[in-house]
Write a protein that holds these residues in place. Structure first.
Motif, short mmCIF file in Angstrom:
data_model
loop_
_atom_site.label_atom_id
_atom_site.label_comp_id
_atom_site.label_asym_id
_atom_site.label_seq_id
_atom_site.Cartn_x
_atom_site.Cartn_y
_atom_site.Cartn_z
N LEU A 38 0.80 -1.22 0.00
CA LEU A 38 0.00 0.00 0.00
C LEU A 38 0.84 1.27 0.00
O LEU A 38 0.46 2.28 -0.60
CB LEU A 38 -0.92 -0.01 1.23
CG LEU A 38 -2.05 -1.04 1.21
CD1 LEU A 38 -2.69 -1.17 2.59
CD2 LEU A 38 -3.11 -0.65 0.17
N CYS A 39 1.99 1.23 0.68
CA CYS A 39 2.81 2.46 0.75
C CYS A 39 3.85 2.54 -0.38
O CYS A 39 4.58 3.53 -0.47
CB CYS A 39 3.49 2.57 2.11
SG CYS A 39 4.86 1.43 2.38
N HIS A 40 3.90 1.51 -1.23
CA HIS A 40 4.83 1.50 -2.37
C HIS A 40 6.27 1.73 -1.91
O HIS A 40 6.99 2.54 -2.48
CB HIS A 40 4.45 2.58 -3.41
CG HIS A 40 3.07 2.43 -3.95
ND1 HIS A 40 2.50 3.37 -4.79
CD2 HIS A 40 2.12 1.47 -3.78
CE1 HIS A 40 1.27 3.00 -5.10
NE2 HIS A 40 1.03 1.84 -4.49
N ILE A 41 6.68 1.02 -0.89
CA ILE A 41 8.00 1.24 -0.32
C ILE A 41 9.08 0.92 -1.34
O ILE A 41 8.97 -0.03 -2.10
CB ILE A 41 8.18 0.38 0.96
CG1 ILE A 41 9.42 0.83 1.72
CG2 ILE A 41 8.22 -1.11 0.64
CD1 ILE A 41 9.51 0.26 3.13
N LYS A 42 10.11 1.76 -1.38
CA LYS A 42 11.21 1.61 -2.33
C LYS A 42 12.49 1.40 -1.53
O LYS A 42 12.85 2.23 -0.69
CB LYS A 42 11.33 2.83 -3.22
CG LYS A 42 10.14 3.04 -4.15
CD LYS A 42 10.32 4.30 -4.99
CE LYS A 42 9.18 4.44 -6.00
NZ LYS A 42 7.86 4.56 -5.37
N THR A 43 13.17 0.30 -1.80
CA THR A 43 14.40 -0.03 -1.08
C THR A 43 15.46 -0.53 -2.05
O THR A 43 15.18 -0.81 -3.21
CB THR A 43 14.14 -1.11 -0.02
OG1 THR A 43 13.70 -2.31 -0.68
CG2 THR A 43 13.08 -0.68 0.97
N SER A 44 16.68 -0.67 -1.55
CA SER A 44 17.79 -1.21 -2.34
C SER A 44 18.30 -2.47 -1.66
O SER A 44 17.63 -3.02 -0.79
CB SER A 44 18.90 -0.16 -2.45
OG SER A 44 19.36 0.21 -1.15
N LEU A 49 17.04 -3.06 5.17
CA LEU A 49 15.58 -2.91 5.02
C LEU A 49 15.10 -3.60 3.76
O LEU A 49 14.05 -4.24 3.74
CB LEU A 49 15.21 -1.43 5.00
CG LEU A 49 13.72 -1.13 4.79
CD1 LEU A 49 12.86 -1.80 5.86
CD2 LEU A 49 13.47 0.38 4.79
N GLY A 50 15.90 -3.48 2.68
CA GLY A 50 15.52 -4.15 1.43
C GLY A 50 15.40 -5.65 1.61
O GLY A 50 14.50 -6.29 1.05
N TYR A 51 16.31 -6.24 2.40
CA TYR A 51 16.25 -7.68 2.64
C TYR A 51 14.99 -8.05 3.41
O TYR A 51 14.37 -9.08 3.13
CB TYR A 51 17.48 -8.14 3.41
CG TYR A 51 17.54 -9.64 3.58
CD1 TYR A 51 18.02 -10.45 2.56
CD2 TYR A 51 17.08 -10.24 4.74
CE1 TYR A 51 18.06 -11.84 2.69
CE2 TYR A 51 17.10 -11.63 4.89
CZ TYR A 51 17.59 -12.41 3.87
OH TYR A 51 17.61 -13.78 4.00
N LEU A 52 14.59 -7.22 4.36
CA LEU A 52 13.36 -7.49 5.13
C LEU A 52 12.13 -7.40 4.24
O LEU A 52 11.19 -8.18 4.38
CB LEU A 52 13.26 -6.52 6.31
CG LEU A 52 14.29 -6.73 7.42
CD1 LEU A 52 14.20 -5.61 8.45
CD2 LEU A 52 14.09 -8.08 8.09
N VAL A 53 12.15 -6.44 3.31
CA VAL A 53 11.03 -6.34 2.36
C VAL A 53 10.98 -7.58 1.49
O VAL A 53 9.91 -8.17 1.25
CB VAL A 53 11.15 -5.07 1.51
CG1 VAL A 53 10.06 -5.04 0.43
CG2 VAL A 53 11.06 -3.82 2.38
N TYR A 54 12.15 -8.01 1.02
CA TYR A 54 12.22 -9.22 0.21
C TYR A 54 11.74 -10.44 1.00
O TYR A 54 10.98 -11.28 0.50
CB TYR A 54 13.65 -9.44 -0.27
CG TYR A 54 13.91 -10.84 -0.79
CD1 TYR A 54 13.45 -11.24 -2.04
CD2 TYR A 54 14.60 -11.77 0.00
CE1 TYR A 54 13.66 -12.53 -2.50
CE2 TYR A 54 14.81 -13.06 -0.46
CZ TYR A 54 14.35 -13.44 -1.72
OH TYR A 54 14.55 -14.71 -2.16
N TYR A 55 12.19 -10.54 2.25
CA TYR A 55 11.81 -11.67 3.11
C TYR A 55 10.30 -11.75 3.29
O TYR A 55 9.72 -12.84 3.29
CB TYR A 55 12.51 -11.52 4.46
CG TYR A 55 11.93 -12.39 5.56
CD1 TYR A 55 12.05 -13.77 5.53
CD2 TYR A 55 11.27 -11.80 6.65
CE1 TYR A 55 11.52 -14.56 6.54
CE2 TYR A 55 10.74 -12.58 7.66
CZ TYR A 55 10.86 -13.96 7.61
OH TYR A 55 10.34 -14.74 8.62
N ASN A 100 8.97 -9.08 -5.25
CA ASN A 100 9.28 -7.72 -5.70
C ASN A 100 10.29 -7.71 -6.85
O ASN A 100 10.96 -6.72 -7.08
CB ASN A 100 9.83 -6.89 -4.53
CG ASN A 100 11.04 -7.56 -3.87
OD1 ASN A 100 11.47 -8.61 -4.31
ND2 ASN A 100 11.56 -6.92 -2.83
N GLY A 101 10.40 -8.82 -7.58
CA GLY A 101 11.29 -8.87 -8.74
C GLY A 101 12.71 -9.27 -8.40
O GLY A 101 13.53 -9.42 -9.31
#
Length: 573
Positions: free
Chosen positions: A208-214, A218-224, A229-230
């Protein structure tokens, strides 16, 4: 408690006459005042919006009161926040929200999060900006964030859409963890402990918040969490294999390793293995598979590093497993933690929480379900001691007090929707703080007319159960908050401070409480006599005269209330 110096000689009592003229009934408004009719038909002073805001943040509206329903209370307090914002005071509203959150002045997080959501969804840009900046301070764990998002959708006048400001504000909540002690390792711990609440998961929020990470922690937690996410597992293996030195890469490796621990814990089936993982990585109950939560071995490990609030909440469960048996390690550890001033302070345990815990544990069974346990007297006594420690021992003022507890039927209403605690329980507990810290103090119960004032014999040596038992034996009727003051006039008792504990509803009486105090000042000659009205239910009305600097309203039953009373009595506020 001592009555010395409270009974006065004839020459000390001024005995000045009261100006002639008919007294205004509580069922009629005082002339030349801004009064309004409450739900009981009595006339009281309308609470100013800033006070209404503080009442709402402290007490909320969950439990309602004897006279007024929850929906009405919630709507009224929401209007006061809107009025403050419209007057250009939105930044002050946000500052007050932060104050109540960070200083633990609220009974529950719900009203604070609701108020913050209103500020974030308002049309005033300055208020909105300040509110989103405060999001990380107010929403300290994902549970708070999920509830805030729920409230933000409910109060949004334009539907449930996520605008740019809302998406950025929620994304920054995750980003700001890097500035906290523990950084993204703490975020990983929180995200795996609080996976879903109030109909939201972290995956939902990221979407919903369209979070953008690298390729960072934090990016690893989003991936986890998302796995869609591609990014591929091989991409992260390459990122982790990089040899660049530096804190960001080191944090990424630590976060990845910690996430693996959480994954392994959820697949664990052996209680001894689980015990070792808990002790080594300080895992919480939420990290343990459901089947292993029936294991005494697992709970013994959990208890060692369990936060204070969680331990208090699980005392019944641990007792049912035999962990708190007499002379056991569990008993010793629980008792030590409950009596620790440092732990109580750092955990910011509210007195309501400890009072509820004491009553709940002493029952030996849960309110819901079939959980039963053998009550350990040492644990019960430690809970009671923790209750008193949480008030942080109010300094003595040396003033003469009359504590008056409302004996009306409406005081039977539960506080904050907790069926174990009533407004009368809270009033007795608050009175105990003053009795234990002040030498010159009388306590009475009041209801109906002046003849309805009954003296209560309470000493500093009495415990809370004794006080409640004595109060419960008294006959109760309707509310007349002026009765204790009128009785003091007739009895020629000299007091510096009147403290009234009520639910802020008045519906019986021939004299308004504010007028009664003015008459007391005249007849006693004590022009500095003060009145403190403690409203235990946030119903939007104030009994004290808001224009009198020697009258004060205290709303709530928190560790800050005794300090506020002390500051007011000593003339500091």
């Amino acid at each position: 408690m001592s009555g010395m110096d409270i009974d006065v000689e004839e020459d000390e009592w001024a005995d000045l006459s009261i100006p002639e003229g008919p007294e205004a009934s509580i069922n009629e408004p005082l002339p030349s005042t801004d009064q309004t009719q409450n739900a009981s038909g009595g006339y009281v002073f309308r609470t100013v919006d800033k006070t209404r805001l503080r009442r709402f943040l402290c007490m909320g509206t969950e439990g309602g009161t004897y006279h007024t329903g929850e929906i009405e209370l919630k709507r009224e307090n929401a209007y006061c926040i809107a009025r403050l914002i419209n007057r250009g005071e939105g930044s002050q509203v946000v500052a007050t929200i932060k104050e109540f959150s960070l200083q633990n002045k609220a009974c529950k997080a719900d009203p604070i999060l609701f108020a913050l959501a209103l500020c974030c969804r308002c049309s005033d840009l300055a208020t909105k900006e300040a509110a989103y900046k405060a999001l990380s301070d107010v929403c300290r764990i994902p549970t708070h964030l999920f509830q805030f998002i729920k409230f933000a959708q409910e109060v949004n006048p334009n539907g449930k859409g996520w605008g740019r400001a809302h998406r950025k504000g929620v994304s920054m909540w995750y980003e700001n963890y890097r500035n906290k002690k523990g950084g993204n390792l703490l975020l990983a711990y929180h995200m795996t402990k609080y996976k879903a609440r109030f109909g939201f998961t972290h995956r939902d929020v990221f979407r919903l918040c369209h979070i953008k990470t690298s390729y960072d922690a934090l990016g690893y937690l989003v991936y986890y969490v998302c796995h869609e996410n591609g990014q591929r597992e091989s991409d992260w293996e390459m990122a982790l294999a990089r040899r660049e030195e530096g804190l960001p890469h080191l944090e990424l490796k630590k976060v990845a390793a910690l996430v693996k621990v959480f994954k392994d814990a959820k697949k664990c089936t052996n209680e001894e293995t689980m015990k070792l993982m808990i002790l080594e990585h300080h895992l919480a109950r939420e990290h343990v598979p459901t089947d292993l939560l029936k294991s005494r071995v697992v709970w013994e490990a959990l208890m060692r590093h369990m936060p204070m609030t969680a331990m208090i909440r699980n005392l019944g469960k641990m007792s049912s497993l035999g962990l708190l048996e007499s002379d056991s390690f569990g008993e010793s550890l629980a008792e030590e933690k409950l009596k620790s001033k440092d732990l109580l302070k750092s955990a910011r345990i509210h007195p309501f929480t400890l009072l509820v815990a004491h009553k709940a544990y002493s029952k030996g069974q849960g309110e819901l379900g079939k959980l039963r346990w053998q009550v350990n007297p040492k644990i019960s006594n430690a809970l009671e001691e923790a209750f008193y420690l949480s008030f942080n021992y109010v300094a003595t003022t040396g003033k003469r007090y009359l504590l008056a507890i409302d004996g009306s039927g409406s005081m039977n209403a539960p506080v904050m929707g907790t069926p174990i605690i009533t407004a009368r329980d809270a009033a007795a507990a608050m009175a105990m703080v003053t009795v234990r810290t002040e030498q010159r103090c009388d306590v009475v119960a009041f209801s109906g007319n002046q003849e309805g004032v009954t003296k209560l014999s309470i000493s500093p040596q009495d415990d809370l159960d004794t006080v409640l038992e004595r109060i419960s034996r008294l006959p109760f009727g309707s509310t007349n908050c002026a009765a204790p003051i009128l009785d003091a006039i007739q009895s020629k008792k000299m007091y510096d401070v009147f403290v009234v504990y009520t639910d802020s509803e008045t519906n019986v009486g021939s004299v308004h409480p504010s007028k009664a105090l003015k008459n007391y000042r005249t007849t006693s000659g004590n022009a500095n006599a003060r009145l403190i009205v403690c409203g235990l239910a946030s119903n939007g009305f104030s009994i004290a005269d808001p224009d009198d600097p020697l009258m004060m309203d205290i709303v709530g039953f928190d560790s800050g209330a005794p300090a506020a009373i002390h500051q007011f009595v000593t003339g500091n506020i």
